[in-house]
Each structure stands twice: as structure tokens, then as C-alpha cells.
Design an enzyme around this catalytic site. Structure first.
Site, PDB file in Angstrom:
ATOM      1  N   THR A   1       0.859  -0.984  -0.060  1.00  0.00           N
ATOM      2  CA  THR A   1      -0.049  -0.047   0.055  1.00  0.00           C
ATOM      3  C   THR A   1       0.763   1.314  -0.160  1.00  0.00           C
ATOM      4  O   THR A   1       1.823   1.125   0.695  1.00  0.00           O
ATOM      5  CB  THR A   1      -0.915   0.058   1.361  1.00  0.00           C
ATOM      6  OG1 THR A   1      -1.664  -1.061   1.288  1.00  0.00           O
ATOM      7  CG2 THR A   1      -1.839   1.309   1.597  1.00  0.00           C
TER       8      THR A   1
ATOM      9  N   ASP B   1       6.389  -4.116  -1.575  1.00  0.00           N
ATOM     10  CA  ASP B   1       5.768  -3.114  -0.550  1.00  0.00           C
ATOM     11  C   ASP B   1       7.014  -1.652  -0.537  1.00  0.00           C
ATOM     12  O   ASP B   1       8.115  -2.220  -0.541  1.00  0.00           O
ATOM     13  CB  ASP B   1       5.194  -3.567   0.580  1.00  0.00           C
ATOM     14  CG  ASP B   1       4.251  -2.715   1.275  1.00  0.00           C
ATOM     15  OD1 ASP B   1       4.053  -1.668   0.726  1.00  0.00           O
ATOM     16  OD2 ASP B   1       3.740  -3.062   2.208  1.00  0.00           O
TER      17      ASP B   1
ATOM     18  N   ALA C   1       8.146   1.606   1.790  1.00  0.00           N
ATOM     19  CA  ALA C   1       8.596   1.948   3.204  1.00  0.00           C
ATOM     20  C   ALA C   1       8.666   3.487   3.356  1.00  0.00           C
ATOM     21  O   ALA C   1       8.794   4.129   2.419  1.00  0.00           O
ATOM     22  CB  ALA C   1      10.086   1.446   3.427  1.00  0.00           C
ATOM     23  N   ASP C   2       8.514   3.728   4.609  1.00  0.00           N
ATOM     24  CA  ASP C   2       8.884   5.296   5.100  1.00  0.00           C
ATOM     25  C   ASP C   2       9.910   5.503   5.384  1.00  0.00           C
ATOM     26  O   ASP C   2      10.485   6.940   5.026  1.00  0.00           O
ATOM     27  CB  ASP C   2       7.592   5.492   5.938  1.00  0.00           C
ATOM     28  CG  ASP C   2       6.099   5.566   5.717  1.00  0.00           C
ATOM     29  OD1 ASP C   2       5.676   5.904   4.679  1.00  0.00           O
ATOM     30  OD2 ASP C   2       5.621   4.654   6.564  1.00  0.00           O
TER      31      ASP C   2
ATOM     32  N   GLY D   1       3.726   2.322   7.463  1.00  0.00           N
ATOM     33  CA  GLY D   1       2.419   2.850   8.221  1.00  0.00           C
ATOM     34  C   GLY D   1       1.958   4.088   7.917  1.00  0.00           C
ATOM     35  O   GLY D   1       0.859   4.364   8.645  1.00  0.00           O
ATOM     36  N   GLY D   2       2.761   4.996   7.075  1.00  0.00           N
ATOM     37  CA  GLY D   2       2.332   6.139   6.880  1.00  0.00           C
ATOM     38  C   GLY D   2       1.062   6.228   6.074  1.00  0.00           C
ATOM     39  O   GLY D   2       0.142   7.303   6.288  1.00  0.00           O
TER      40      GLY D   2
ATOM     41  N   GLU E   1      -0.026  -5.068   6.242  1.00  0.00           N
ATOM     42  CA  GLU E   1       1.108  -5.014   5.526  1.00  0.00           C
ATOM     43  C   GLU E   1       2.267  -5.910   6.139  1.00  0.00           C
ATOM     44  O   GLU E   1       2.736  -6.938   5.551  1.00  0.00           O
ATOM     45  CB  GLU E   1       1.754  -3.740   5.488  1.00  0.00           C
ATOM     46  CG  GLU E   1       1.191  -2.761   4.480  1.00  0.00           C
ATOM     47  CD  GLU E   1       1.618  -1.350   4.376  1.00  0.00           C
ATOM     48  OE1 GLU E   1       1.447  -0.625   3.594  1.00  0.00           O
ATOM     49  OE2 GLU E   1       2.366  -0.919   5.687  1.00  0.00           O
TER      50      GLU E   1
ATOM     51  N   THR F   1       4.370   4.446  -4.008  1.00  0.00           N
ATOM     52  CA  THR F   1       5.293   3.300  -4.734  1.00  0.00           C
ATOM     53  C   THR F   1       4.761   2.271  -5.026  1.00  0.00           C
ATOM     54  O   THR F   1       4.912   1.574  -6.318  1.00  0.00           O
ATOM     55  CB  THR F   1       6.620   3.494  -4.097  1.00  0.00           C
ATOM     56  OG1 THR F   1       7.094   4.686  -3.592  1.00  0.00           O
ATOM     57  CG2 THR F   1       7.745   2.656  -5.052  1.00  0.00           C
TER      58      THR F   1
END
Length: 262
Positions: free
Chosen positions: A33, A89, A91-92, A103-104, A111, A36
Site C-alpha cells: 500500500t 511493498d 517503506a517510509d 504505516g504512513g 502489511e 510507490t
């Protein structure tokens, strides 16, 4: 078309394009999610149309599920798939050991479940997300709505004994109401500044009553694909235990089709 994109969007597209090519016919794939990950989902849709790629996919959020269906991907639940070959996936933040903050976008619980139910996790990102020490990005913690203020107080009390720079937390909101996850929970964003020991913090946070899960992904990611605005993607592989780096160049003109319906 690509000239109208920001450098960040070009980098995201590059990472997504490169990572989507790891998906092989017949795979069961976890779909992440975020912005990107959305490029990656669209790239897989293009491969399905142009190459006849056959996959089944488990999305990590309702919005990813809708996008996947829209581009022709066969979507199933994790219970139906049971186990996945690969999850891709975003990443922040990520560090040299591929420990992540995620989790942003508010989907950290699904996830993490999907990523840990996979043989391999590939992280797709741009170079700006790489940090020496995690913590500049607020750490999301998913909590149940019941007694969330008490949970917040307990979390802040725990932070006082952790190797972090800050101890403040805030409830994530959507307008004038609490942000609600797909599971009906709330999110606390922890403003930590620096996380000295991510593994310890992840374990301690999950022991607080009311906490469902936290956004620290430790020992989950195997590879990271870093996209650059010039179409270069850098692959770092930690799956063998020894970091290996390789690069690849993609043609950004291929992005015209994937962006045409945005």
C-alpha cells in the site's frame, strides 16, 4: 509525459518497474500500500495485458485491492492464498540492515501480516527514504479504539525507558475525526526523532495493552529496490546474509502508458 513528472515520481516509477519484473508466472504475490506500491500494481497490470502474466495477489488494503482489480489482477484473500511467494511493498524509512518504518498510509497491520506470510519481501523506494538511524519519520502504532487515551499514556510511559530521542505521540486524524484503519482501529504516531534499538522497541510496544501492532519491520525485508529519477534502479540483497548491490537501467519512456490514466 515523463517530463511532467516530479523527480520523486520518476524515482518511484523506476523502483516499481524494476521490482515488478521479479514477479514470475504462477506466483502468489502480496501487494503493498502507498504511492510507490501503486506504481508497482499498475506495472503488473500492464504485464498481465501485454505478456499474459498469470498471478494471484493478496492486497494489504482496500484501496490497493480496488486498484488491483481495476488493472486486471486476480485478487484473493490471504486465507485463500495461504502462503505467498513474494510481497512487494514500500517503506517510509529504511536503514542499512533493511529495518523499516511503515504505516504512513495506515495499513501497517495487514502489511506486516502479508509480508511475514511470504517467502520473500522486496521493498521499493526512492533514495530519500534511506537513513542511517530510523526515527525521523513518525512511528505508527495501531491501537484499538477502546481506552485509546490510556493506551497512549502507557506507550509514552514505555518510551521513557527506551533509546529514543523524543517521547511524544499523537492520534492520527482524518479531518476532525480519528483516522480509522481497515480493521477499525486507531493509529498513534510517535515522534521519536531517533530509534536507537528498533528490535527492542518493537517488542516492548507490542506488550502494551491496547496496542495491536507497530510499524517497525525487523528481519522481514530481504531486498530493497531504490529508484532514481534518471531511470537507474539499485538492488540491495540481504537474503544471503552478505549485502550485494547491483544496478539496472530502465527506459522511462515506458512510463507513458502507466501514467496515462492518472
Amino acid at each position: 509525459m515523463t517530463d511532467q513528472l516530479t523527480p520523486i515520481d520518476r524515482a518511484k516509477y523506476t523502483a516499481a518497474h524494476c521490482a515488478a519484473d521479479f514477479v514470475q508466472d504462477g506466483m502468489r504475490v502480496g501487494l503493498g500500500t502507498g504511492s510507490t506500491a501503486a506504481w508497482m500494481v499498475r506495472r503488473l497490470g500492464t504485464r498481465i495485458k501485454q505478456e499474459g502474466l498469470r498471478i494471484i495477489a493478496v492486497p494489504t488494503s482496500t484501496r490497493t485491492a480496488q486498484l488491483a482489480r481495476d488493472v486486471g489482477i486476480n485478487v484473493v484473500s490471504l486465507d485463500e492464498a495461504r502462503w505467498l511467494d513474494l510481497t512487494i511493498d514500500g517503506a517510509d524509512e529504511f536503514d542499512a540492515e533493511l529495518t523499516l518504518i511503515k504505516g504512513g498510509g495506515g495499513a501497517l497491520l495487514q502489511e506486516k501480516i502479508v509480508a511475514t506470510a511470504s517467502d520473500q519481501m522486496i521493498v521499493i523506494t526512492d533514495a530519500a527514504k534511506e537513513v542511517k538511524t530510523l526515527g525521523a519519520f513518525p512511528l505508527p502504532v495501531e491501537v484499538i479504539p477502546f481506552g485509546w487515551r490510556a493506551t497512549k499514556a502507557l506507550v509514552e510511559e514505555v518510551l521513557a525507558s527506551m533509546d529514543v530521542m523524543g517521547q511524544n505521540s499523537s492520534l492520527r486524524v482524518n479531518g476532525d475525526k480519528p483516522f480509522v484503519t481497515d480493521e477499525g482501529n486507531y493509529i498513534l504516531d510517535l515522534d521519536l526523532g531517533r530509534i536507537g534499538n528498533p528490535r527492542q522497541l518493537a517488542l516492548v510496544l507490542n506488550q502494551v495493552p491496547g496496542v495491536v501492532e507497530n510499524g517497525l519491520f525487523v528481519d522481514i525485508a530481504d531486498q530493497v529496490v531504490i529508484g532514481h529519477a534518471d531511470g537507474t534502479c539499485e538492488l540491495r540483497d540481504l537474503s544471503s546474509g552478505t549485502p550485494e548491490t547491483s544496478t539496472r537501467q530502465i527506459d522511462l519512456e515506458d512510463s507513458r502508458n502507466i501514467f496515462s490514466d492518472l
